[in-house]
Design a protein around this motif. Structure first.
Motif, PDB file in Angstrom:
ATOM      1  N   TYR A 266      30.897 -61.649 -35.339  1.00 33.27           N
ATOM      2  CA  TYR A 266      29.499 -61.293 -35.195  1.00 33.27           C
ATOM      3  C   TYR A 266      28.796 -61.422 -36.541  1.00 33.27           C
ATOM      4  O   TYR A 266      29.322 -60.977 -37.566  1.00 33.27           O
ATOM      5  CB  TYR A 266      29.362 -59.859 -34.672  1.00 33.27           C
ATOM      6  CG  TYR A 266      29.752 -59.712 -33.222  1.00 33.27           C
ATOM      7  CD1 TYR A 266      28.861 -60.035 -32.207  1.00 33.27           C
ATOM      8  CD2 TYR A 266      31.024 -59.254 -32.863  1.00 33.27           C
ATOM      9  CE1 TYR A 266      29.217 -59.902 -30.873  1.00 33.27           C
ATOM     10  CE2 TYR A 266      31.382 -59.123 -31.530  1.00 33.27           C
ATOM     11  CZ  TYR A 266      30.474 -59.449 -30.541  1.00 33.27           C
ATOM     12  OH  TYR A 266      30.830 -59.325 -29.224  1.00 33.27           O
ATOM     13  N   ARG A 267      27.615 -62.024 -36.510  1.00 32.30           N
ATOM     14  CA  ARG A 267      26.806 -62.173 -37.711  1.00 32.30           C
ATOM     15  C   ARG A 267      25.416 -61.641 -37.441  1.00 32.30           C
ATOM     16  O   ARG A 267      24.854 -61.878 -36.374  1.00 32.30           O
ATOM     17  CB  ARG A 267      26.702 -63.642 -38.128  1.00 32.30           C
ATOM     18  CG  ARG A 267      28.008 -64.267 -38.559  1.00 32.30           C
ATOM     19  CD  ARG A 267      27.746 -65.662 -39.109  1.00 32.30           C
ATOM     20  NE  ARG A 267      26.832 -65.614 -40.241  1.00 32.30           N
ATOM     21  CZ  ARG A 267      26.259 -66.694 -40.776  1.00 32.30           C
ATOM     22  NH1 ARG A 267      26.484 -67.895 -40.249  1.00 32.30           N
ATOM     23  NH2 ARG A 267      25.448 -66.585 -41.816  1.00 32.30           N
ATOM     24  N   CYS A 268      24.865 -60.931 -38.398  1.00 30.17           N
ATOM     25  CA  CYS A 268      23.513 -60.394 -38.280  1.00 30.17           C
ATOM     26  C   CYS A 268      22.658 -61.022 -39.371  1.00 30.17           C
ATOM     27  O   CYS A 268      22.600 -60.515 -40.496  1.00 30.17           O
ATOM     28  CB  CYS A 268      23.526 -58.870 -38.407  1.00 30.17           C
ATOM     29  SG  CYS A 268      24.500 -58.040 -37.126  1.00 30.17           S
ATOM     30  N   PRO A 269      21.986 -62.145 -39.071  1.00 28.22           N
ATOM     31  CA  PRO A 269      21.295 -62.903 -40.117  1.00 28.22           C
ATOM     32  C   PRO A 269      19.922 -62.374 -40.482  1.00 28.22           C
ATOM     33  O   PRO A 269      19.287 -62.905 -41.397  1.00 28.22           O
ATOM     34  CB  PRO A 269      21.177 -64.293 -39.487  1.00 28.22           C
ATOM     35  CG  PRO A 269      21.043 -64.010 -38.030  1.00 28.22           C
ATOM     36  CD  PRO A 269      21.933 -62.817 -37.772  1.00 28.22           C
ATOM     37  N   GLY A 270      19.448 -61.354 -39.786  1.00 27.61           N
ATOM     38  CA  GLY A 270      18.094 -60.881 -40.071  1.00 27.61           C
ATOM     39  C   GLY A 270      17.066 -61.907 -39.632  1.00 27.61           C
ATOM     40  O   GLY A 270      17.175 -62.505 -38.562  1.00 27.61           O
ATOM     41  N   THR A 271      16.078 -62.154 -40.476  1.00 30.67           N
ATOM     42  CA  THR A 271      14.998 -63.071 -40.127  1.00 30.67           C
ATOM     43  C   THR A 271      15.156 -64.449 -40.755  1.00 30.67           C
ATOM     44  O   THR A 271      14.330 -65.325 -40.536  1.00 30.67           O
ATOM     45  CB  THR A 271      13.646 -62.479 -40.561  1.00 30.67           C
ATOM     46  OG1 THR A 271      13.679 -62.202 -41.967  1.00 30.67           O
ATOM     47  CG2 THR A 271      13.358 -61.183 -39.801  1.00 30.67           C
TER      48      THR A 271
END
Length: 298
Positions: free
Chosen positions: A194-199
Motif C-alpha cells: 500500500y502506498r499513500c502518495p498524497g496529492t
C-alpha cells in the motif's frame, strides 16, 4: 503527462507507457469520493445512501454483521512490510497502516462472504422451498441477466457458454461469480504493498506516473500487487470500514482480472466492470456507497 480527451473525462488521471511497456498507454484505475472547495467532485461518482426503509436491508444487515463478527484468527494480515503511509497528512489517521490492516482483513471476509452466498444462491434460487433471495436481486440489479442468442440458446457472459434455458445460464453465472469472489479473497490474502502518495504524482509498477486526482484508491491493471491509497479513501462515508473495504475489492479486480474499462451498456461489459462488483457488495453489505461507474441495470 498527456492524455486523450476521453481519458481525461473518465479518469482524470493518465499514464504514458512505462519503459517496460511497448504496446499501449495504461491509465491508473481508481474511484471513490473526492472533494474540491468543500463540494463533492467525482472521478467515479459515488452516492452515500441510507437503506433504512429498504426491506432488503433487513437481509443485508445480518450478513454484514456476521462478517464483522468473524473470529480474528481467521483474518490474514497482508499489508506488506514495504507499505508506506504517513500519519496525519492528506486526511490519513494517526496510524494509517493499522487502519489498512483492519480494512484489508474486512475486504477479504466480504469477498469470501460474497462467494459463499453466491454459491448457495446458484443451487437454491430455482428450488420452490427457497426461491430467489436478495442475493439474486443484487446479481440481477448490478450485473443484469443472461442474453438469448439468435438460435434461442441462453449465453452465460462469463465463460462464453450457452445453455438451453435462462435458469441454467443464471446458475452458471452465479457459480462463476462465486468463484471470482473467492479469487478476489485469495488475491487480497497475499501481500499487498500500500502506498499513500498524497496529492503528488506517483508510479504503480506497470503504469506510468499520475496523481490520485479525486480517486479514493488506484491500481494498475497489468497485475502489480500495489494499491495506491488516496486522500479521499480516508473520508469515505459511514459505515466507513465497509466502504473502504469495497474500495479495496474494486481495486483488486483490476490487476487480478486485468480489467481496464468501466462500461455498463451491455451485460458483458457489466461482467468486466469492477464498479458493478462494488455495487453488488453494496447490496449485500450496505456499504453506504453506490459506485458511479456502474448503476442498477435497466
Amino acid at each position: 503527462m498527456q492524455a486523450t480527451t476521453a481519458a481525461k473525462s473518465e479518469m482524470k488521471t493518465h499514464c504514458e507507457p512505462s519503459p517496460a511497456s511497448t504496446t499501449e498507454t495504461r491509465p491508473l484505475h481508481g474511484g471513490g469520493l473526492g472533494a474540491t472547495g468543500g463540494l463533492p467532485l467525482f472521478l467515479h461518482p459515488t452516492i452515500a445512501v441510507s437503506l433504512s426503509a429498504d426491506p432488503d436491508k433487513q437481509e443485508a444487515d445480518p450478513l454484514a454483521d456476521q462478517v464483522l463478527r468473524m473470529p480474528a484468527q481467521t483474518l490474514q494480515r497482508t499489508v506488506a512490510a514495504n507499505s508506506v503511509c504517513s500519519p496525519n497528512v492528506h486526511n490519513a489517521p494517526a496510524d494509517p497502516l493499522a487502519t489498512l490492516r483492519r480494512v484489508d482483513a474486512l475486504a477479504q471476509d466480504m469477498a469470501l462472504g460474497a462467494s459463499h452466498v453466491l454459491f448457495l444462491e446458484a443451487y437454491t434460487f430455482r428450488d420452490p422451498t427457497f426461491g430467489r433471495s436478495y442475493v439474486f436481486d443484487a446479481y440481477r440489479d448490478w450485473f443484469g441477466l443472461p442474453t438469448q442468442t439468435a438460435s434461442g440458446a441462453w449465453r452465460s457472459r462469463f465463460r462464453t457458454a450457452t445453455f438451453a434455458t435462462e435458469d441454467e445460464a443464471v446458475q452458471h453465472e452465479l457459480a462463476t461469480l462465486s468463484e471470482r469472489f473467492q479469487r478476489i479473497h485469495d488475491w487480497l490474502a497475499g501481500d499487498i504493498r500500500y502506498r499513500c502518495p498524497g496529492t503528488g504524482s506517483y508510479t504503480i509498477p506497470g503504469c506510468d506516473p499520475g496523481p490520485c486526482g479525486s480517486a479514493a484508491a488506484q491500481t494498475c491493471p497489468t497485475g502489480s500487487r500495489t494499491i495506491g491509497i488516496c486522500p479521499n479513501f480516508w473520508v469515505e462515508p459511514a459505515p466507513q470500514d465497509r466502504a473502504q473495504a469495497a474500495d479495496l475489492i474494486h481495486e483488486a479486480i483490476h490487476p487480478l482480472f486485468h480489467y481496464r474499462a468501466h462500461g455498463m451498456t451491455t451485460v458483458a461489459q457489466r461482467g468486466r466492470n469492477p464498479g458493478c462488483y462494488q455495487g453488488f457488495l453494496h447490496a449485500l453489505f450496505d456499504t453506504g456507497l453506490i459506485p458511479g461507474d456502474c448503476t442498477v441495470a435497466p
